[in-house]
Design a protein around this motif. Structure first.
Motif, PDB file in Angstrom:
ATOM      1  N   GLY A  60       0.769  -1.234   0.000  1.00 40.69           N
ATOM      2  CA  GLY A  60       0.000   0.000   0.000  1.00 40.69           C
ATOM      3  C   GLY A  60       0.797   1.279   0.000  1.00 40.69           C
ATOM      4  N   ALA A  61       2.026   1.275   0.542  1.00 41.72           N
ATOM      5  CA  ALA A  61       2.778   2.527   0.608  1.00 41.72           C
ATOM      6  C   ALA A  61       3.044   3.090  -0.783  1.00 41.72           C
ATOM      7  CB  ALA A  61       4.087   2.312   1.357  1.00 41.72           C
ATOM      8  N   ASP A  62       3.312   2.211  -1.734  1.00 37.95           N
ATOM      9  CA  ASP A  62       3.602   2.680  -3.093  1.00 37.95           C
ATOM     10  C   ASP A  62       2.425   3.457  -3.677  1.00 37.95           C
ATOM     11  OD1 ASP A  62       2.552  -0.119  -2.978  1.00 37.95           O
ATOM     12  OD2 ASP A  62       2.346   0.146  -5.134  1.00 37.95           O
ATOM     13  N   ASP A  63       1.206   3.065  -3.302  1.00 37.72           N
ATOM     14  CA  ASP A  63       0.019   3.711  -3.867  1.00 37.72           C
ATOM     15  C   ASP A  63      -0.128   5.163  -3.412  1.00 37.72           C
ATOM     16  OD1 ASP A  63      -0.910   1.360  -5.253  1.00 37.72           O
ATOM     17  OD2 ASP A  63      -1.416   0.556  -3.286  1.00 37.72           O
ATOM     18  N   PHE A  64       0.527   5.538  -2.333  1.00 40.57           N
ATOM     19  CA  PHE A  64       0.482   6.916  -1.859  1.00 40.57           C
ATOM     20  C   PHE A  64       1.488   7.803  -2.600  1.00 40.57           C
ATOM     21  CE2 PHE A  64      -1.723   4.658   1.373  1.00 40.57           C
ATOM     22  CZ  PHE A  64      -2.500   5.566   2.083  1.00 40.57           C
ATOM     23  N   PHE A  65       2.522   7.203  -3.162  1.00 41.27           N
ATOM     24  CA  PHE A  65       3.541   7.971  -3.885  1.00 41.27           C
ATOM     25  C   PHE A  65       3.285   8.014  -5.388  1.00 41.27           C
ATOM     26  CE2 PHE A  65       5.633   6.892   0.064  1.00 41.27           C
ATOM     27  CZ  PHE A  65       6.357   8.024   0.364  1.00 41.27           C
ATOM     28  N   GLU A  66       2.695   6.955  -5.908  1.00 40.82           N
ATOM     29  CA  GLU A  66       2.532   6.856  -7.358  1.00 40.82           C
ATOM     30  C   GLU A  66       1.703   7.980  -7.981  1.00 40.82           C
ATOM     31  OE1 GLU A  66       2.394   2.557  -9.005  1.00 40.82           O
ATOM     32  OE2 GLU A  66       1.801   2.391  -6.892  1.00 40.82           O
ATOM     33  N   GLU A 119       8.367   1.339  -7.884  1.00 41.33           N
ATOM     34  CA  GLU A 119       7.323   2.251  -8.353  1.00 41.33           C
ATOM     35  C   GLU A 119       7.291   3.527  -7.520  1.00 41.33           C
ATOM     36  OE1 GLU A 119       4.071  -1.104  -9.878  1.00 41.33           O
ATOM     37  OE2 GLU A 119       3.966  -0.335  -7.830  1.00 41.33           O
ATOM     38  N   SER A 120       7.301   3.371  -6.203  1.00 39.82           N
ATOM     39  CA  SER A 120       7.152   4.544  -5.336  1.00 39.82           C
ATOM     40  C   SER A 120       8.384   5.438  -5.361  1.00 39.82           C
ATOM     41  CB  SER A 120       6.841   4.105  -3.898  1.00 39.82           C
ATOM     42  OG  SER A 120       7.874   3.318  -3.357  1.00 39.82           O
ATOM     43  N   TYR A 505       9.039   1.670 -15.332  1.00 40.91           N
ATOM     44  CA  TYR A 505       8.206   2.070 -14.200  1.00 40.91           C
ATOM     45  C   TYR A 505       8.607   1.452 -12.868  1.00 40.91           C
ATOM     46  CZ  TYR A 505       3.981   3.498 -11.756  1.00 40.91           C
ATOM     47  OH  TYR A 505       3.102   4.063 -10.867  1.00 40.91           O
ATOM     48  N   ASN A 506       9.147   0.274 -12.865  1.00 38.88           N
ATOM     49  CA  ASN A 506       9.461  -0.373 -11.596  1.00 38.88           C
ATOM     50  C   ASN A 506      10.858  -0.019 -11.107  1.00 38.88           C
ATOM     51  OD1 ASN A 506       7.314  -2.510 -12.916  1.00 38.88           O
ATOM     52  ND2 ASN A 506       7.075  -2.215 -10.715  1.00 38.88           N
ATOM     53  N   GLY A 507      11.165   1.285 -11.136  1.00 42.17           N
ATOM     54  CA  GLY A 507      12.397   1.748 -10.497  1.00 42.17           C
ATOM     55  C   GLY A 507      13.487   2.229 -11.419  1.00 42.17           C
TER      56      GLY A 507
END
Length: 639
Positions: A60-66, A119-120, A505-507
């Motif tokens: 879930g943390a990634d979804d806050f940065f994306e 991602e994030s 996208y993945n970094g």
């Protein structure tokens, strides 16, 4: 500037502004209004997202940065001055939010897989590129979590990251904090199960909470040791190198990426997806080179592995200057292409139907090359079109004939027209590499106008969705809404302005043939009312057209070779016009400008361009790829 670069001055008049230039500037204005709207409607004054819930798993943390990942990318392209400060406010606000939710410590995720962390962290990488003086300390501190064994993530003797979940508190045990991995029935129906061999064909299917594929066996077999997805950490290390230039980051990439390359070579060219804590491939999976966490069997296969390998190989090649690291990315691609089949996507066993149907449109019913994305005890399965971003990123980096030949072969094997532009969006804010490649090959001439039109449509759709959903109280399962309504679309701008694909996208880190700086305001990006089009990206002929749409204001731009000043501009052939095109004021029409081309020696990473009001210039740049040390430093800083 400590060393003033050569300067060319535009003199060709802008009599009929090109449609692409007007559309490009209009898109920049639209995106400016979009991010301001999102910031006002979806975030709090401290920059955090409006969310009142908790997070029930490690995810879930990634979804806050994306939702913000490409906002500083927009600033680098030429977005508003205050966008940089806004990005920093949102970054700090979300980091504080994640810390309060127990996901972060000391500004870094405490431990999760690199499919999601990559991602994030794009948000952090673009911020570091945009403002390296403010972000260099973080870039170094975050990378050092992996350089120093005392931080618990890395074993320098075996050259492994010690767990699939890792981060600010070292290698994190297991893959979830619950006895059974929180997998849903819908996800199981779409992607299947990890460790699928633990329940033989024909055996009763246990409930999710008691399924050995999701319980103790998953924690034991998949919860420690290295996995191929960890290659995305290379982007973090490369980001620190670009910010500070310390050799130790290059040395670490040589060791870690090199270790994975040797494992691929020992496995017949296909990179394995798991390594035990003993340094042996398959030691936790009864000898299987496949089946690791986010690996070949579960859940995404080539989709995640291809991006991780690309991030690792391209980061190592960029920082060390050794393109030999690209070898295992090439052999990986060639291995799955060799196993491809020609059939319509409509008949495939794809687990990702929605994404590819949007990409293919009506061509989903046309026979085309489909490659296997996954492998298990049953063999290769999950057939989809190849994600073109990975082979394109290789060719963009090298310009090598073998990498171009791979793209040409993929295009020839496709049953659909690569020149078609569809206004879809995917998770990566990318997916239009195929029509862009056709444009660069010279047989898709109206691509700039069409991809800009698609970008306008995407941005307007997302703004409408943003407004329609602004008052929702989001439950945890709906937090992907934020990235789905992110109104900042940058793929078209990166392609046309920089001659670069959207970031892996993945970094990954941004690729570009050229970037721009506003010399007068000493900041990255094009000045207001200036548009740019890169129409060719061959090293011998990288063609850039700059247009000053303002009829009254002069502009001064510094053109940089590469995303990080890594390309030497050997020469620049520049268009110019003789004076007198206006004619006398007693005449009724202007004279047709007489345009000529003059070649200028450059011999460095920078070229200054004076753009008087209402002028345009086309530059044909001969580049020597990766001849200079890559860095985030601005042109006016000592190198």
């Amino acid at each position: 500037m400590t060393h003033r670069p050569p300067t060319v001055t535009a003199s060709v008049p802008v009599l009929d502004p090109p449609a692409w230039a007007l559309s490009q500037r209009a898109l920049l204005d639209l995106l400016d209004s979009g991010w301001r709207l999102f910031s006002a409607r979806y975030t709090r004054p401290d920059g955090s997202l409006r969310y009142e819930g908790r997070l029930s798993s490690r995810d879930g943390a990634d979804d806050f940065f994306e939702p913000f990942f490409n906002w500083p990318q927009l600033y680098l392209l030429g977005g508003a001055d205050d966008l940089l400060e806004t990005c920093a406010r949102h970054w700090h606000g979300v980091v504080a939010q994640m810390t309060e939710l127990g996901m972060f410590a000391d500004e870094f995720e405490i431990g999760y897989d690199w499919f999601h962390q990559g991602e994030s962290l794009l948000f952090t990488y673009f911020l570091t590129a945009a403002d390296p003086h403010s972000w260099a300390e973080r870039a170094t501190r975050f990378a050092d979590l992996y350089l120093f064994p005392a931080n618990g993530n890395y074993d320098p003797e075996l050259r492994i990251v010690k767990a699939p979940h890792n981060g600010g508190r070292g290698a994190r045990e297991g893959v979830s904090d619950t006895p059974a991995y929180p997998w849903t029935e819908a996800e199981a129906a779409q992607y299947g199960y990890p460790l699928d061999w633990l329940v033989p064909d024909g055996a009763p299917v246990p409930p999710l909470a008691k399924d050995p594929r999701l319980g103790a066996e998953m924690q034991r077999r998949l919860g420690s040791g290295d996995v191929v997805g960890n290659l995305s950490v290379a982007g973090l290390i490369a980001n620190a190198y670009l910010a500070g230039g310390e050799r130790r980051y290059a040395d670490w990439l040589r060791d870690y990426v090199g270790a994975w390359q040797r494992r691929a070579e020992a496995n017949g060219g296909i990179v394995p997806d798991n390594v035990g804590l003993d340094g042996v491939v398959g030691s936790r999976l009864d000898g299987r080179w496949y089946g690791g966490h986010y690996g070949w069997t579960w859940p995404h296969g080539l989709y995640s592995i291809g991006q991780a390998v690309a991030v690792g190989a391209l980061s190592a090649a960029l920082v060390t200057g050794d393109d030999g690291y690209l070898g295992f990315a090439r052999t990986l691609l060639d291995a799955v292409i060799e196993r491809g089949v020609k059939q319509s996507f409509d008949e495939s066993d794809s687990a990702n139907q929605g994404r590819w149907r949007a990409h293919l449109g009506p061509d989903a019913y046309v026979p085309t090359l489909l490659v296997p994305y996954r492998h298990s005890d049953k063999g290769w399965f999950d057939h989809n079109p190849i994600q073109t971003s990975v082979p394109f990123a290789l060719w963009h980096h090298t310009g090598a004939p073998e990498d171009r030949a791979r793209l040409d072969a993929l295009r020839a094997a496709a049953g659909y027209d690569w020149a078609t532009v569809r206004p879809f969006r995917d998770k990566e804010e990318a997916g239009h590499e195929e029509p862009w490649y056709a444009y660069l090959c010279g047989d898709n001439p109206d691509y700039p106008e069409r991809i800009l039109a698609a970008a306008h449509a995407q941005a307007r759709r997302r703004i409408a969705l943003l407004l329609a959903n602004a008052d929702r109280d989001l439950p945890e399962e709906a937090i992907h809404l934020w990235q789905n309504v992110n109104p900042v679309v940058t793929e078209a701008l990166a392609q046309l302005m920089w001659g670069g694909p959207q970031v892996v996208y993945n970094g990954g880190l941004q690729q570009a043939r050229v970037r721009y700086f506003d010399a007068r305001r000493r900041r990255p990006g094009l000045p207001d009312q200036v548009a740019a089009l890169v129409s060719a990206i061959e090293p011998e002929a990288t063609v850039v057209t700059l247009v000053n749409l303002s009829a009254v204001d002069d502009r001064t731009i510094v053109v940089q070779g590469g995303a990080f000043g890594e390309h030497e501009i050997v020469t620049a052939a520049a268009t110019s016009a003789e004076p007198g095109w206006t004619g006398h004021d007693t005449e009724y029409v202007h004279h047709e400008p007489v345009v000529s081309v003059t070649e200028h020696a450059v011999g460095g990473a920078y070229l200054a361009v004076e753009l008087p009001a209402g002028t345009t210039i086309t530059l044909t740049l001969r580049l020597r790829l990766r001849a200079c040390r890559p860095s985030y430093r601005a042109p006016w800083e000592a190198r």
